[in-house]
Design a protein around this motif. Structure first.
Motif, PDB file in Angstrom:
ATOM      1  N   SER A 278      -3.775 -78.343  13.628  1.00 20.59           N
ATOM      2  CA  SER A 278      -3.779 -77.208  12.705  1.00 20.59           C
ATOM      3  C   SER A 278      -3.478 -77.665  11.280  1.00 20.59           C
ATOM      4  CB  SER A 278      -2.758 -76.167  13.160  1.00 20.59           C
ATOM      5  OG  SER A 278      -2.675 -75.100  12.243  1.00 20.59           O
ATOM      6  N   LEU A 279      -2.461 -78.484  11.107  1.00 24.59           N
ATOM      7  CA  LEU A 279      -2.068 -78.912   9.761  1.00 24.59           C
ATOM      8  C   LEU A 279      -3.069 -79.893   9.168  1.00 24.59           C
ATOM      9  CD1 LEU A 279       1.746 -79.207  10.433  1.00 24.59           C
ATOM     10  CD2 LEU A 279       0.671 -77.657   8.800  1.00 24.59           C
ATOM     11  N   VAL A 280      -3.612 -80.793   9.971  1.00 28.74           N
ATOM     12  CA  VAL A 280      -4.608 -81.739   9.448  1.00 28.74           C
ATOM     13  C   VAL A 280      -5.864 -80.992   9.022  1.00 28.74           C
ATOM     14  CG1 VAL A 280      -6.095 -83.687  10.030  1.00 28.74           C
ATOM     15  CG2 VAL A 280      -3.708 -83.686  10.775  1.00 28.74           C
ATOM     16  N   ALA A 281      -6.321 -80.035   9.837  1.00 26.74           N
ATOM     17  CA  ALA A 281      -7.491 -79.239   9.462  1.00 26.74           C
ATOM     18  C   ALA A 281      -7.224 -78.431   8.199  1.00 26.74           C
ATOM     19  CB  ALA A 281      -7.872 -78.317  10.616  1.00 26.74           C
ATOM     20  N   ALA A 282      -6.021 -77.886   8.066  1.00 24.30           N
ATOM     21  CA  ALA A 282      -5.672 -77.145   6.848  1.00 24.30           C
ATOM     22  C   ALA A 282      -5.745 -78.044   5.629  1.00 24.30           C
ATOM     23  CB  ALA A 282      -4.270 -76.551   6.992  1.00 24.30           C
ATOM     24  N   GLY A 283      -5.374 -79.311   5.781  1.00 25.90           N
ATOM     25  CA  GLY A 283      -5.454 -80.243   4.658  1.00 25.90           C
ATOM     26  C   GLY A 283      -6.879 -80.440   4.176  1.00 25.90           C
ATOM     27  N   PHE A 284      -7.807 -80.646   5.098  1.00 28.16           N
ATOM     28  CA  PHE A 284      -9.206 -80.796   4.697  1.00 28.16           C
ATOM     29  C   PHE A 284      -9.749 -79.509   4.081  1.00 28.16           C
ATOM     30  CE2 PHE A 284      -9.229 -84.380   7.778  1.00 28.16           C
ATOM     31  CZ  PHE A 284      -9.766 -85.347   6.936  1.00 28.16           C
ATOM     32  N   PHE A 285      -9.328 -78.367   4.635  1.00 27.35           N
ATOM     33  CA  PHE A 285      -9.797 -77.095   4.096  1.00 27.35           C
ATOM     34  C   PHE A 285      -9.313 -76.890   2.668  1.00 27.35           C
ATOM     35  CE2 PHE A 285      -9.171 -72.503   3.430  1.00 27.35           C
ATOM     36  CZ  PHE A 285     -10.469 -72.050   3.635  1.00 27.35           C
ATOM     37  N   VAL A 286      -8.032 -77.120   2.419  1.00 27.38           N
ATOM     38  CA  VAL A 286      -7.488 -76.953   1.062  1.00 27.38           C
ATOM     39  C   VAL A 286      -8.136 -77.937   0.098  1.00 27.38           C
ATOM     40  CG1 VAL A 286      -5.391 -77.127  -0.334  1.00 27.38           C
ATOM     41  CG2 VAL A 286      -5.311 -76.012   1.905  1.00 27.38           C
ATOM     42  N   ALA A 287      -8.351 -79.166   0.545  1.00 22.64           N
ATOM     43  CA  ALA A 287      -8.995 -80.165  -0.321  1.00 22.64           C
ATOM     44  C   ALA A 287     -10.393 -79.722  -0.716  1.00 22.64           C
ATOM     45  CB  ALA A 287      -9.042 -81.518   0.385  1.00 22.64           C
ATOM     46  N   SER A 288     -11.119 -79.075   0.203  1.00 26.13           N
ATOM     47  CA  SER A 288     -12.472 -78.610  -0.126  1.00 26.13           C
ATOM     48  C   SER A 288     -12.445 -77.482  -1.148  1.00 26.13           C
ATOM     49  CB  SER A 288     -13.182 -78.141   1.145  1.00 26.13           C
ATOM     50  OG  SER A 288     -12.591 -76.950   1.647  1.00 26.13           O
ATOM     51  N   LEU A 289     -11.363 -76.706  -1.175  1.00 21.12           N
ATOM     52  CA  LEU A 289     -11.246 -75.629  -2.158  1.00 21.12           C
ATOM     53  C   LEU A 289     -10.845 -76.153  -3.523  1.00 21.12           C
ATOM     54  CD1 LEU A 289      -9.374 -72.909  -0.055  1.00 21.12           C
ATOM     55  CD2 LEU A 289     -11.828 -73.051  -0.538  1.00 21.12           C
ATOM     56  N   VAL A 290     -10.011 -77.171  -3.551  1.00 18.69           N
ATOM     57  CA  VAL A 290      -9.505 -77.716  -4.812  1.00 18.69           C
ATOM     58  C   VAL A 290     -10.562 -78.547  -5.509  1.00 18.69           C
ATOM     59  CG1 VAL A 290      -7.768 -79.268  -5.816  1.00 18.69           C
ATOM     60  CG2 VAL A 290      -7.132 -77.665  -4.020  1.00 18.69           C
TER      61      VAL A 290
ATOM     62  N   ARG B 215      -6.915 -84.026  -5.631  1.00 21.89           N
ATOM     63  CA  ARG B 215      -7.808 -83.721  -4.511  1.00 21.89           C
ATOM     64  C   ARG B 215      -7.688 -84.773  -3.417  1.00 21.89           C
ATOM     65  NH1 ARG B 215     -14.439 -83.400  -4.634  1.00 21.89           N
ATOM     66  NH2 ARG B 215     -14.693 -82.591  -2.520  1.00 21.89           N
ATOM     67  N   GLU B 216      -7.616 -86.052  -3.821  1.00 18.53           N
ATOM     68  CA  GLU B 216      -7.579 -87.135  -2.838  1.00 18.53           C
ATOM     69  C   GLU B 216      -6.286 -87.138  -2.025  1.00 18.53           C
ATOM     70  OE1 GLU B 216      -8.404 -87.531  -5.976  1.00 18.53           O
ATOM     71  OE2 GLU B 216     -10.575 -87.794  -5.736  1.00 18.53           O
ATOM     72  N   ARG B 217      -5.190 -86.693  -2.656  1.00 24.55           N
ATOM     73  CA  ARG B 217      -3.913 -86.776  -1.947  1.00 24.55           C
ATOM     74  C   ARG B 217      -3.677 -85.618  -0.977  1.00 24.55           C
ATOM     75  NH1 ARG B 217      -0.783 -84.843  -6.968  1.00 24.55           N
ATOM     76  NH2 ARG B 217      -0.673 -87.050  -7.546  1.00 24.55           N
ATOM     77  N   ILE B 218      -4.466 -84.547  -1.062  1.00 21.67           N
ATOM     78  CA  ILE B 218      -4.206 -83.364  -0.240  1.00 21.67           C
ATOM     79  C   ILE B 218      -4.247 -83.682   1.258  1.00 21.67           C
ATOM     80  CG2 ILE B 218      -5.124 -81.100   0.438  1.00 21.67           C
ATOM     81  CD1 ILE B 218      -5.792 -80.634  -2.498  1.00 21.67           C
ATOM     82  N   PRO B 219      -5.310 -84.353   1.791  1.00 22.39           N
ATOM     83  CA  PRO B 219      -5.281 -84.671   3.232  1.00 22.39           C
ATOM     84  C   PRO B 219      -4.090 -85.532   3.616  1.00 22.39           C
ATOM     85  CG  PRO B 219      -7.502 -84.937   2.346  1.00 22.39           C
ATOM     86  CD  PRO B 219      -6.594 -84.747   1.173  1.00 22.39           C
ATOM     87  N   LEU B 220      -3.687 -86.450   2.732  1.00 17.76           N
ATOM     88  CA  LEU B 220      -2.538 -87.300   3.025  1.00 17.76           C
ATOM     89  C   LEU B 220      -1.253 -86.471   3.103  1.00 17.76           C
ATOM     90  CD1 LEU B 220      -1.262 -90.106   3.390  1.00 17.76           C
ATOM     91  CD2 LEU B 220      -1.082 -90.247   0.895  1.00 17.76           C
ATOM     92  N   VAL B 221      -1.082 -85.535   2.177  1.00 14.04           N
ATOM     93  CA  VAL B 221       0.128 -84.711   2.174  1.00 14.04           C
ATOM     94  C   VAL B 221       0.177 -83.827   3.422  1.00 14.04           C
ATOM     95  CG1 VAL B 221       1.322 -82.845   0.982  1.00 14.04           C
ATOM     96  CG2 VAL B 221       0.386 -84.753  -0.327  1.00 14.04           C
ATOM     97  N   PHE B 222      -0.960 -83.241   3.806  1.00 14.69           N
ATOM     98  CA  PHE B 222      -0.969 -82.419   5.012  1.00 14.69           C
ATOM     99  C   PHE B 222      -0.772 -83.273   6.260  1.00 14.69           C
ATOM    100  CE2 PHE B 222      -2.476 -79.030   2.331  1.00 14.69           C
ATOM    101  CZ  PHE B 222      -2.116 -77.875   3.000  1.00 14.69           C
ATOM    102  N   ALA B 223      -1.265 -84.507   6.240  1.00 11.42           N
ATOM    103  CA  ALA B 223      -0.985 -85.416   7.352  1.00 11.42           C
ATOM    104  C   ALA B 223       0.513 -85.693   7.437  1.00 11.42           C
ATOM    105  CB  ALA B 223      -1.763 -86.721   7.188  1.00 11.42           C
TER     106      ALA B 223
END
Length: 690
Positions: A214-226, A447-455
């Motif tokens: 759930s959290l990893v998918a949310a990271g990719f989703f937020v990154a796509s919006l930003v 943008r690049e750090r968002i998936p890392l932060v959600f991970a």
């Protein structure tokens, strides 16, 4: 000295290197599918029963045994292929990594603790019910090494999304169970809590898995919006190119793909979060909230100005939610029969009908762990030996609750079984992830750090739920993936707790002081030796996995046939138990205990119907009892079960009265407070007065 990746990357791969790389990637992909594997539903090794091949043999604990053995088989193949690749091509050798170093230290501590513990065999191989142990930990370390060495930063997007795709299948399966889709319900599943398990067999394990997805998918989703608001010159050029009129099918696909990806990430995040609530696992829900709070805290540390202020406020609210939920669950007592405890959501219902006994049993288990630590503070009792600690130090609630073979909390488990060194090495891994991940995130764009932060948030959530729940193969898979992802990001951004250049200098100094290799040792010889050793270890591993799987399958047949009402001849059950024990001796005690319990439960009936078979069964028990005690001399369950069995046998055979009393005394010495052991003494057979 480490070769430059840029110079190596320009070298074309030879055929054997491409083959080894292909096998490695295929194995990694199959490992991601492990959560879908269930013994009896997935073919691993065919089983021969009465000279007939059974392609889908069930095993005991089918939701864990199949996953654990399949993972070990796959990583053994992957590791051999990677060894060939690393010997031939320096690009695929692991670079200096603080995180891998900390993981190696933790493995070393576990091995030393096992060798000095109370049962080396159990520490190494664990039990079928847990499928852990030091050998399993070594396999996970090998998997992390392969991931860090092979998967490049650009490829992690593909790998993590493949893992999310598996997570989506799992989540849909769980939702189908919630809506009573018959094809997705397991036979014998309980109503309500315990039914929503997907392919995990236990809602706790499912909750730990989906909270991460759930959290990893949310990271990719937020990154796509930003992305649209964080463009660089390259993005602007791409947008200008996109404004030109194009009508090709390729252009249409590239236009639709981002929206499809965003839809997939959003659905995966929401669906997985919903499944966390459907499992009704409070620790998983607490982990999900803690993960979201960690994401907010990390962004507050990384951002500036008003963004930091807003995110900081969100972090505070989420942290308050974590504390409130924990207090609600752990302090307030509720009546399970109250009408207010009824809800359409299992999580709400279980929380409203919560009993404080759940908290008290956890606290009792942790108190026993503390007592075990005080007795063996440095290296503990050995991995997987918590049941010994519970017997010796369980008191009060800890003496009267059901048997725990795990402390139901990772830190408590480390404290009891690996001592202070185990706790320090475990905490060091998490501290290293925090430091290394933050340093890497600071060097990246928003943008690049968002998936890392959600991970990072997913790792925090997993850590939080593991504080009160046991870990299994599916949860460790999620942890290892994110661990390797953080390590690769840190390497790529040239950030770590200790800089890679410093580690490289240290490695160079060590090599220079060690001097050149002797003339008769050539680097090709070392490479060939490395391949030979890894292949030999993989061959032994496959043999052991096959033996363990066969034992688990035959043992399942023994348990199924052990009920007299099934009408199966008793000698088949006895032969199945004997074969299950012999097939894989290191884990044979699990079936020895089942054998002792079977003899206790059906002794009188069996002896009344077939005295010869009863005598043969008793001879098998007498032969296996010393072996069980030899493998686990401190495990109080063994003498306790033997005592219960001999008490029953002595009712028809007075010669076993002394054996029953001897086992009762052994159990009292190992677990003086356990209620099962206290109940044995009044039942102890007495010799008739002379």
């Amino acid at each position: 000295m480490w070769e430059s990746p840029e110079s190596i990357r320009s070298m074309p791969l030879r055929l054997i290197e491409r083959a080894a790389l292909g096998v490695t990637w295929a194995g990694i992909g199959l490992i991601l599918l492990i959560p879908l594997a269930v013994s009896g539903e997935t073919a691993f090794f065919p089983l021969l029963v009465n000279d007939q091949a059974v392609l889908f043999p069930p095993t005991i604990f089918p939701f864990l045994v199949g996953k654990g053995l399949l993972f070990r088989c796959l990583i053994e193949i992957v590791f051999v292929a990677w060894t060939v690749l690393a010997v031939l091509n320096p690009e695929y050798r692991p670079r200096p990594s603080v995180l891998l170093g900390l993981l190696a230290v933790a493995l070393g501590v576990a091995l030393v603790s096992a060798l000095l513990g109370v049962s080396v065999v159990r520490s190494l191989f664990s039990t079928y019910e847990r499928m852990g142990g030091v050998l399993d930990q070594a396999h996970w370390f090998a998997f992390a090494v392969v991931l860090v060495s092979v998967v490049r930063l650009a490829q992690w997007r593909i790998l993590l999304n493949a893992n999310l795709a598996v997570g989506m299948v799992i989540a849909l399966w769980a939702v189908g169970q919630h809506f009573d889709v018959e094809a997705l319900l397991w036979a014998g599943a309980k109503e309500g809590y315990g039914r929503i398990t997907a392919t995990f067999g236990n809602p706790i394990h499912l909750g730990a898995y989906v909270l991460v997805t759930s959290l990893v998918a949310a990271g990719f989703f937020v990154a796509s919006l930003v992305g649209k608001n964080a463009r660089g010159s390259a993005d602007a050029a791409a947008e200008a190119e996109a404004t030109r009129p194009k009508t090709t099918a390729r252009y249409d696909f590239r236009t639709v793909l981002p929206w499809l990806s965003r839809l997939f990430w959003g659905l995966c995040a929401l669906l997985s979060a919903w499944v966390v609530t459907l499992t009704a696992v409070r620790s998983a829900f607490l982990g999900l909230i803690a993960g979201l709070a960690a994401v907010a805290v990390l962004f507050a540390c990384l951002e500036k100005g008003r963004v930091r202020l807003a995110i900081g406020a969100a972090a505070g609210l989420l942290a308050a939610a974590v504390v409130t939920f924990a207090l609600l669950v752990g302090v307030v007592e509720r009546d399970p029969e109250s009408p207010r405890a009824r809800s359409s959501n299992p999580l709400i219902e279980r929380t409203l009908s919560f009993s404080k006994r759940t908290v008290l049993t956890r606290l009792a288990a942790w108190d026993a762990a503390r007592g075990g630590f005080l007795e063996r503070p440095v290296l503990g009792w050995g991995p997987e030996n918590y049941v010994v600690v519970l017997g010796r130090h369980g008191s009060g609630m800890g003496a009267n609750m059901r048997i725990h073979d795990n402390a139901h909390g990772r830190l408590a488990e480390e404290l009891a079984t690996k001592g202070l060194l185990g706790v320090v090495s475990h905490v060091a891994i998490w501290a290293g992830l925090l430091v290394v991940g933050l340093q890497a995130a600071r060097r990246m764009g928003r943008r690049e750090r968002i998936p890392l932060v959600f991970a990072g948030g997913a790792l925090v959530g997993y850590f939080a739920q593991s504080l009160v729940s046991p870990e299994v193969v599916t949860g460790t898979l999620q942890f290892t993936l994110l661990f390797a992802f953080v390590a690769v990001v840190a390497q790529t951004t040239r950030e770590s707790a200790v800089s890679p250049s410093g580690l490289s200098s240290l490695a160079t100094t060590i090599r220079n002081r060690a001097g050149p290799l002797p003339g008769w040792i050539k680097r090709p010889v070392l490479g060939g030796a490395a391949i030979a050793v890894s292949a030999a270890m993989a061959g032994f591993g496959w043999w052991a996995n096959h033996a363990a799987f066969s034992a688990a399958s035959v043992g399942a047949l023994a348990i199924r046939s052990s009920e007299p009402m099934r009408g199966i001849a008793p000698h088949y059950t006895r032969e199945f138990f004997a074969e299950a024990i012999d097939n894989f001796e290191p884990m044979g005690n699990q079936f020895r205990l089942f054998l002792f319990q079977y003899t206790r439960n059906w002794w009188r009936l069996l002896r009344s119907r077939d005295r010869a078979e009863a005598a043969t069964l008793l001879a098998l028990v007498d032969a296996e009892a010393p072996a069980a005690i030899r493998l686990e001399p401190e495990n109080w369950e063994i003498p306790m079960t033997l005592a219960e069995m001999y008490i029953e046998v002595s009712s028809t055979n007075p010669r076993y009265r002394a054996a029953a009393r001897a086992q009762i005394e052994a159990a009292r010495e190992l677990a003086p407070n356990r209620y099962e052991v206290r109940a044995l003494w009044p039942q102890a057979p007495r010799d008739p007065p002379t």
